[in-house]
Design a protein around this motif. Structure first.
Motif, PDB file in Angstrom:
ATOM      1  N   ILE A  67      54.259  37.720  32.030  1.00 21.33           N
ATOM      2  CA  ILE A  67      52.749  37.448  32.026  1.00 21.33           C
ATOM      3  C   ILE A  67      52.151  38.607  31.387  1.00 21.33           C
ATOM      4  O   ILE A  67      50.784  38.498  31.201  1.00 21.33           O
ATOM      5  N   GLY A  68      52.755  39.631  30.794  1.00 22.27           N
ATOM      6  CA  GLY A  68      52.298  40.741  30.144  1.00 22.27           C
ATOM      7  C   GLY A  68      51.733  42.012  31.025  1.00 22.27           C
ATOM      8  O   GLY A  68      51.539  41.683  32.307  1.00 22.27           O
ATOM      9  N   VAL A  69      51.607  42.999  30.562  1.00 22.33           N
ATOM     10  CA  VAL A  69      50.973  44.238  31.126  1.00 22.33           C
ATOM     11  C   VAL A  69      49.689  44.163  31.877  1.00 22.33           C
ATOM     12  O   VAL A  69      49.438  44.302  33.036  1.00 22.33           O
ATOM     13  N   ASP A  70      48.708  43.733  30.940  1.00 16.94           N
ATOM     14  CA  ASP A  70      47.457  43.580  31.452  1.00 16.94           C
ATOM     15  C   ASP A  70      47.374  42.674  32.896  1.00 16.94           C
ATOM     16  O   ASP A  70      46.601  42.993  33.553  1.00 16.94           O
ATOM     17  N   LYS A  71      47.886  41.547  32.595  1.00 19.95           N
ATOM     18  CA  LYS A  71      47.855  40.463  33.650  1.00 19.95           C
ATOM     19  C   LYS A  71      48.540  40.988  34.998  1.00 19.95           C
ATOM     20  O   LYS A  71      48.142  40.721  36.065  1.00 19.95           O
ATOM     21  N   THR A  72      49.554  41.769  34.615  1.00 20.85           N
ATOM     22  CA  THR A  72      50.500  42.114  35.916  1.00 20.85           C
ATOM     23  C   THR A  72      49.653  43.373  36.609  1.00 20.85           C
ATOM     24  O   THR A  72      49.441  43.178  37.820  1.00 20.85           O
ATOM     25  N   ILE A  73      49.096  43.980  35.839  1.00 20.28           N
ATOM     26  CA  ILE A  73      48.111  45.264  36.347  1.00 20.28           C
ATOM     27  C   ILE A  73      46.918  44.336  37.012  1.00 20.28           C
ATOM     28  O   ILE A  73      46.342  44.934  38.261  1.00 20.28           O
ATOM     29  N   GLN A  74      46.430  43.455  36.458  1.00 23.02           N
ATOM     30  CA  GLN A  74      45.260  42.760  37.203  1.00 23.02           C
ATOM     31  C   GLN A  74      45.527  42.140  38.540  1.00 23.02           C
ATOM     32  O   GLN A  74      44.644  42.147  39.509  1.00 23.02           O
ATOM     33  N   ASN A  75      46.736  41.572  38.556  1.00 23.42           N
ATOM     34  CA  ASN A  75      47.330  40.875  39.485  1.00 23.42           C
ATOM     35  C   ASN A  75      47.693  41.869  40.880  1.00 23.42           C
ATOM     36  O   ASN A  75      47.756  41.458  41.926  1.00 23.42           O
ATOM     37  N   LEU A  76      47.895  43.223  40.459  1.00 22.27           N
ATOM     38  CA  LEU A  76      48.653  43.921  41.284  1.00 22.27           C
ATOM     39  C   LEU A  76      47.940  44.871  42.372  1.00 22.27           C
ATOM     40  O   LEU A  76      46.737  45.401  41.675  1.00 22.27           O
ATOM     41  N   GLU A  77      48.086  45.171  43.356  1.00 22.19           N
ATOM     42  CA  GLU A  77      47.379  46.015  44.538  1.00 22.19           C
ATOM     43  C   GLU A  77      48.581  46.722  45.040  1.00 22.19           C
ATOM     44  O   GLU A  77      49.449  46.425  45.852  1.00 22.19           O
ATOM     45  N   ILE A  78      48.430  48.243  44.713  1.00 18.39           N
ATOM     46  CA  ILE A  78      49.360  49.050  45.518  1.00 18.39           C
ATOM     47  C   ILE A  78      48.832  49.495  46.796  1.00 18.39           C
ATOM     48  O   ILE A  78      47.742  50.133  46.679  1.00 18.39           O
TER      49      ILE A  78
END
Length: 94
Positions: A67-78
């Protein structure tokens, strides 16, 4: 939304290695996170204070490939007791 409590040996305070990151994804994330369009909450245990670049790259390799870096970061909550751990993980995804 998928909420996952990651589990690591209590003696560990840091995580390293591309292959170890891939293993953690395969064993602890992939079985539960199927819809890559939904939000992913990853809860790191209190004993984990740091992560290497290689671990982060391995952990998110499949997601960034699909899904790409941007979408990974957008969907991720640490979720972590250590604010700088959250920041470092996000900065190391590429």
């Amino acid at each position: 939304m998928t909420d996952i409590n990651l589990v690591f040996d209590k003696g560990l305070n840091g995580l390293a290695g591309f292959d170890f990151g891939r293993l953690v994804f395969t064993e602890q994330i992939s079985p539960f996170y199927k819809d890559y369009d939904e939000k992913l909450y990853l809860n790191f245990p209190r004993n984990i204070e740091r992560v290497s670049i290689s671990f982060v790259q391995g952990l998110f390799f499949e997601l960034t490939s699909k899904i790409g870096v941007d979408k990974t970061i957008q969907n991720l909550e640490i979720i972590s007791d250590y604010t700088d751990l959250k920041d470092k993980i996000i900065l190391r995804i590429f």
